[in-house]
Scaffold this motif. Structure first.
Motif, PDB file in Angstrom:
ATOM      1  N   PRO A   6       6.626 -20.571  -4.175  1.00  0.00           N
ATOM      2  CA  PRO A   6       6.311 -18.921  -3.981  1.00  0.00           C
ATOM      3  C   PRO A   6       5.437 -17.910  -3.361  1.00  0.00           C
ATOM      4  CG  PRO A   6       5.134 -20.037  -5.797  1.00  0.00           C
ATOM      5  CD  PRO A   6       6.317 -21.122  -5.218  1.00  0.00           C
ATOM      6  N   ARG A   7       3.949 -18.962  -2.982  1.00  0.00           N
ATOM      7  CA  ARG A   7       2.454 -18.639  -2.265  1.00  0.00           C
ATOM      8  C   ARG A   7       2.988 -18.434  -0.634  1.00  0.00           C
ATOM      9  NH1 ARG A   7       2.518 -21.489  -6.793  1.00  0.00           N
ATOM     10  NH2 ARG A   7       0.287 -20.922  -8.162  1.00  0.00           N
ATOM     11  N   LEU A   8       3.680 -18.722  -0.153  1.00  0.00           N
ATOM     12  CA  LEU A   8       3.696 -19.089   1.171  1.00  0.00           C
ATOM     13  C   LEU A   8       5.076 -17.799   1.701  1.00  0.00           C
ATOM     14  CD1 LEU A   8       3.595 -19.773   4.412  1.00  0.00           C
ATOM     15  CD2 LEU A   8       4.646 -22.067   3.759  1.00  0.00           C
ATOM     16  N   ALA A   9       6.377 -18.245   0.541  1.00  0.00           N
ATOM     17  CA  ALA A   9       6.925 -17.340   0.154  1.00  0.00           C
ATOM     18  C   ALA A   9       6.744 -15.730   0.362  1.00  0.00           C
ATOM     19  CB  ALA A   9       8.474 -17.893  -0.328  1.00  0.00           C
ATOM     20  N   PHE A  10       5.871 -15.743  -0.242  1.00  0.00           N
ATOM     21  CA  PHE A  10       5.169 -14.158  -0.230  1.00  0.00           C
ATOM     22  C   PHE A  10       4.319 -14.198   0.819  1.00  0.00           C
ATOM     23  CE2 PHE A  10       1.274 -11.732  -0.695  1.00  0.00           C
ATOM     24  CZ  PHE A  10       2.364 -10.552  -1.657  1.00  0.00           C
ATOM     25  N   PHE A  11       3.524 -14.635   1.815  1.00  0.00           N
ATOM     26  CA  PHE A  11       3.435 -14.073   2.885  1.00  0.00           C
ATOM     27  C   PHE A  11       4.596 -13.568   3.580  1.00  0.00           C
ATOM     28  CE2 PHE A  11      -0.708 -15.514   0.310  1.00  0.00           C
ATOM     29  CZ  PHE A  11      -1.486 -14.421   0.572  1.00  0.00           C
ATOM     30  N   VAL A  12       5.574 -15.153   3.965  1.00  0.00           N
ATOM     31  CA  VAL A  12       6.965 -14.130   4.493  1.00  0.00           C
ATOM     32  C   VAL A  12       6.903 -12.928   3.958  1.00  0.00           C
ATOM     33  CG1 VAL A  12       9.332 -14.790   5.450  1.00  0.00           C
ATOM     34  CG2 VAL A  12       6.588 -17.276   5.343  1.00  0.00           C
ATOM     35  N   GLY A  13       7.541 -12.797   3.372  1.00  0.00           N
ATOM     36  CA  GLY A  13       8.225 -11.327   2.526  1.00  0.00           C
ATOM     37  C   GLY A  13       6.966 -10.184   3.570  1.00  0.00           C
ATOM     38  N   TRP A  14       6.003 -11.298   3.092  1.00  0.00           N
ATOM     39  CA  TRP A  14       4.740  -9.373   3.313  1.00  0.00           C
ATOM     40  C   TRP A  14       4.327  -9.058   4.203  1.00  0.00           C
ATOM     41  CZ3 TRP A  14       2.577  -6.770  -0.289  1.00  0.00           C
ATOM     42  CH2 TRP A  14       1.506  -5.647  -0.156  1.00  0.00           C
ATOM     43  N   PHE A  15       4.236  -9.900   5.152  1.00  0.00           N
ATOM     44  CA  PHE A  15       4.731  -9.949   6.577  1.00  0.00           C
ATOM     45  C   PHE A  15       5.999  -9.657   7.258  1.00  0.00           C
ATOM     46  CE2 PHE A  15       0.502 -11.875   6.423  1.00  0.00           C
ATOM     47  CZ  PHE A  15       0.029 -10.903   7.700  1.00  0.00           C
ATOM     48  N   THR A  16       7.132  -9.733   6.467  1.00  0.00           N
ATOM     49  CA  THR A  16       8.159  -9.225   7.309  1.00  0.00           C
ATOM     50  C   THR A  16       8.081  -7.895   6.805  1.00  0.00           C
ATOM     51  OG1 THR A  16       9.528 -11.971   6.358  1.00  0.00           O
ATOM     52  CG2 THR A  16      10.887  -9.686   6.960  1.00  0.00           C
ATOM     53  N   ALA A  17       7.525  -7.512   5.722  1.00  0.00           N
ATOM     54  CA  ALA A  17       7.780  -5.876   5.179  1.00  0.00           C
ATOM     55  C   ALA A  17       6.889  -5.264   6.105  1.00  0.00           C
ATOM     56  CB  ALA A  17       7.423  -5.688   4.376  1.00  0.00           C
ATOM     57  N   LEU A  18       5.340  -5.794   6.434  1.00  0.00           N
ATOM     58  CA  LEU A  18       5.019  -4.910   7.658  1.00  0.00           C
ATOM     59  C   LEU A  18       5.433  -5.031   8.600  1.00  0.00           C
ATOM     60  CD1 LEU A  18       2.155  -3.694   8.349  1.00  0.00           C
ATOM     61  CD2 LEU A  18       1.530  -6.470   8.767  1.00  0.00           C
ATOM     62  N   GLY A  19       6.852  -5.861   9.247  1.00  0.00           N
ATOM     63  CA  GLY A  19       7.241  -5.439  10.803  1.00  0.00           C
ATOM     64  C   GLY A  19       8.078  -4.959  10.745  1.00  0.00           C
ATOM     65  N   TRP A  20       8.985  -4.161   9.241  1.00  0.00           N
ATOM     66  CA  TRP A  20      10.029  -3.692   9.587  1.00  0.00           C
ATOM     67  C   TRP A  20       9.322  -2.007   9.681  1.00  0.00           C
ATOM     68  CZ3 TRP A  20      14.099  -5.767  11.245  1.00  0.00           C
ATOM     69  CH2 TRP A  20      14.189  -6.536  10.870  1.00  0.00           C
ATOM     70  N   ILE A  21       8.518  -2.024   8.470  1.00  0.00           N
ATOM     71  CA  ILE A  21       7.205  -0.683   8.010  1.00  0.00           C
ATOM     72  C   ILE A  21       6.875  -0.206   9.258  1.00  0.00           C
ATOM     73  CG2 ILE A  21       6.031   0.633   6.854  1.00  0.00           C
ATOM     74  CD1 ILE A  21       7.147  -1.217   4.316  1.00  0.00           C
ATOM     75  N   SER A  22       6.550  -1.017  10.451  1.00  0.00           N
ATOM     76  CA  SER A  22       5.904  -0.481  11.605  1.00  0.00           C
ATOM     77  C   SER A  22       6.919   0.146  11.963  1.00  0.00           C
ATOM     78  CB  SER A  22       5.024  -1.524  12.009  1.00  0.00           C
ATOM     79  OG  SER A  22       3.833  -2.440  11.460  1.00  0.00           O
ATOM     80  N   VAL A  23       8.127  -0.690  11.813  1.00  0.00           N
ATOM     81  CA  VAL A  23       8.940   0.071  13.364  1.00  0.00           C
ATOM     82  C   VAL A  23       9.163   1.194  12.951  1.00  0.00           C
ATOM     83  CG1 VAL A  23      10.921  -0.415  14.102  1.00  0.00           C
ATOM     84  CG2 VAL A  23       9.791  -2.211  13.750  1.00  0.00           C
ATOM     85  N   THR A  24       9.553   1.492  11.543  1.00  0.00           N
ATOM     86  CA  THR A  24      10.262   2.335  11.211  1.00  0.00           C
ATOM     87  C   THR A  24       8.923   3.650  11.904  1.00  0.00           C
ATOM     88  OG1 THR A  24       8.727   2.501   9.067  1.00  0.00           O
ATOM     89  CG2 THR A  24      11.203   1.049   8.677  1.00  0.00           C
ATOM     90  N   VAL A  25       7.911   4.158  11.741  1.00  0.00           N
ATOM     91  CA  VAL A  25       7.220   4.357  12.190  1.00  0.00           C
ATOM     92  C   VAL A  25       6.948   4.876  13.827  1.00  0.00           C
ATOM     93  CG1 VAL A  25       4.478   5.211  12.521  1.00  0.00           C
ATOM     94  CG2 VAL A  25       5.154   4.072  10.465  1.00  0.00           C
ATOM     95  N   PHE A  26       7.170   3.390  14.306  1.00  0.00           N
ATOM     96  CA  PHE A  26       7.378   3.521  15.559  1.00  0.00           C
ATOM     97  C   PHE A  26       8.781   4.587  16.424  1.00  0.00           C
ATOM     98  CE2 PHE A  26       9.793   2.128  19.379  1.00  0.00           C
ATOM     99  CZ  PHE A  26       9.100   2.144  20.397  1.00  0.00           C
ATOM    100  N   GLU A  27       9.647   4.281  15.506  1.00  0.00           N
ATOM    101  CA  GLU A  27      11.200   4.881  15.277  1.00  0.00           C
ATOM    102  C   GLU A  27      10.987   6.373  15.380  1.00  0.00           C
ATOM    103  OE1 GLU A  27      13.196   3.743  17.105  1.00  0.00           O
ATOM    104  OE2 GLU A  27      13.551   1.478  16.900  1.00  0.00           O
TER     105      GLU A  27
END
Length: 468
Positions: free
Chosen positions: A86-107
């Motif tokens: 769970p712990r490492l997986a959380f940060f994978v999901g956490w940073f994946t979410a940051l990546g996707w949401i950053s692109v929504t702003v860029f678009e």
């Protein structure tokens, strides 16, 4: 484990391809074509994309096997949860979410820019300056309108989002390919020569090819949206089909970039295009009725941005849904709309973040791109490693395994590691301390606090491999 609601969707194979390909191809083939030509020339750029395409196809094959092994919403997060805990997986999901949401702003910022190019006579007002760039009224109004459209489409559910994506993607492909074919048909192949000239400044062409290879982590990113739709696939769509569609979307995108570079460079001397602000627009103007077709190009560029925006919005909602379903975020976020079957609360949360992010203005575009690229490629590395881990944990082979076995997986891991190193080092090459590091560090700190606060919730909802 408490049973959770299932996302509603009937997404077919052509819509899955549209999600993948449509999320990959955005505006780069028009906006930064001149940079590719200036750094590598047409042949060098094609080599960079072919090499990057091979690397990302291998990474995509790893994702395809992971999707077949763990067919649940959440993508990178669910793969890491099954492989690393769970712990490492959380940060994978956490940073994946940051990546996707950053692109929504860029678009959102990019859509506003294209509309301003199409309607140059629009009155505008500069509201303030941030990151050495003006933030205008039209940027905010157009970006906010686009964010609301994305929110409505995704609020209506996965099937509606997939239909919207398919309409835009296949419409874009039809017009874009027609333009590129016309350019290739009327162009002069001798303009592609010499294949490997001395580049301006004395740098060898392969430096530019290497830069394009490294940037393929961002330029070919988006195929993971197919994995996010695994629970919403139509009946009769096998996990093997999903894997093949995922790989096909990467191959098609890499070939599209190669075709775009080659067709443009056949219309005008590439050294001339390398100095243009919008090289593809200048190349299209070389066709009969060039000025009209240049405006058509901007219209399909707008459609391309909208489809990419929708794709990353879709992926962002599913990533947050996966985190909430496992207790890392409040479980209230997993409530689905009674009619549309969409995670509507998450859709609205991303809409708010998307609109708020527009306040950063175009001066933050570089930060958004670097933040997204770094977040994504780190997850690439971990997901490639997760294939090795899950192969040891799960003896039974899934419907799809990486062709070539451990050699291809190892190559994918090393390619992802190279891309990750490039993404982390590139900001250091600029003057001053990289703001991207501050953003990533702050996001990591916020994630660590969230993990501590939600510890009991996620400890009570550990995953089980046999869950359907």
């Amino acid at each position: 484990m408490a049973e959770r609601q299932r996302l509603a969707g009937r997404i077919g194979r052509f819509q899955l391809f549209a999600l993948g390909f449509g999320s990959i191809i955005g505006s780069a083939w028009v906006v930064i074509l001149s940079r590719w030509l200036a750094e590598a020339g047409p042949a060098g750029a094609v080599i960079g994309f072919l090499a990057g395409g091979v690397a990302v196809v291998c990474i995509g094959a790893c994702y395809a096997e992971l999707t077949a092994r763990v067919p649940r919403t959440g993508g990178d997060f669910t793969f890491a949860l099954e492989a690393f805990g769970p712990r490492l997986a959380f940060f994978v999901g956490w940073f994946t979410a940051l990546g996707w949401i950053s692109v929504t702003v860029f678009e959102g910022l990019a859509v506003a820019w294209v509309i301003e190019l199409l309607l140059p006579g629009l009155d505008d007002v500069v509201l303030y300056t941030l990151f050495d760039a003006p933030v205008t009224r039209n940027q905010l109004l157009i970006g906010t309108a686009g964010a609301l459209v994305m929110a409505i489409v995704n609020y209506l559910g996965g099937a509606a989002s997939a239909r919207f994506q398919g309409l835009l993607t296949y419409g874009f492909l039809a017009v874009a390919l027609a333009l590129l074919l016309a350019m290739a048909g009327r162009g002069d192949p001798t303009l592609l020569l010499p294949a490997f000239p001395a580049m301006p400044g004395g740098a060898p062409w392969w430096h530019g090819s290497l830069s394009i290879f490294a940037s393929c982590a961002f330029l070919l990113n988006g195929f993971q949206t197919i994995a996010q739709a695994v629970e919403e696939r139509a009946s009769g769509i096998s996990l093997r089909t999903i894997a093949r569609v995922m790989i096909a979307s990467i191959v098609a995108a890499a070939l599209f970039y190669c075709f775009a570079v080659t067709a443009a460079a056949m219309m005008k001397p590439w050294s001339e295009l390398a100095g243009a602000d919008l090289a593809m627009v200048q190349a299209v103007r070389g066709l009969p009725m060039g000025d009209t077709l240049a405006r058509v190009l901007l219209v399909i560029l707008l459609a391309s941005l909208l489809k990419t925006w929708n794709g990353v919005y879709f992926a962002g909602t599913r990533t947050l849904y996966g985190l909430a379903a496992r207790g890392f975020l409040p479980r209230g976020m997993t409530v689905l709309h009674s009619r549309f079957g969409s995670p509507y609360r998450i859709v609205l949360i991303i809409a708010v973040i998307n609109v708020a992010g527009l306040l950063l203005g175009r001066g933050a575009v570089g930060l958004l791109v670097d933040t997204s690229a770094t977040s994504v490629v780190i997850c690439f590395v971990l997901c490639c490693a997760a294939v090795f881990v899950l192969r040891r944990k799960q003896v039974q082979a899934p419907d799809f395994v990486v062709p070539g076995g451990r050699i291809v997986i190892g190559f994918a891991f090393l390619a992802a590691l190279t891309m990750a190193a490039s993404a982390l080092v590139t900001p250091l090459l600029r003057s001053g301390f990289p703001v991207e590091y501050i953003i990533l560090g702050g996001w990591a700190g916020l994630g660590a606090s969230t993990l501590v606060l939600r510890r009991k919730a996620y400890d009570d909802t550990r995953p089980r491999s046999q869950e359907p």
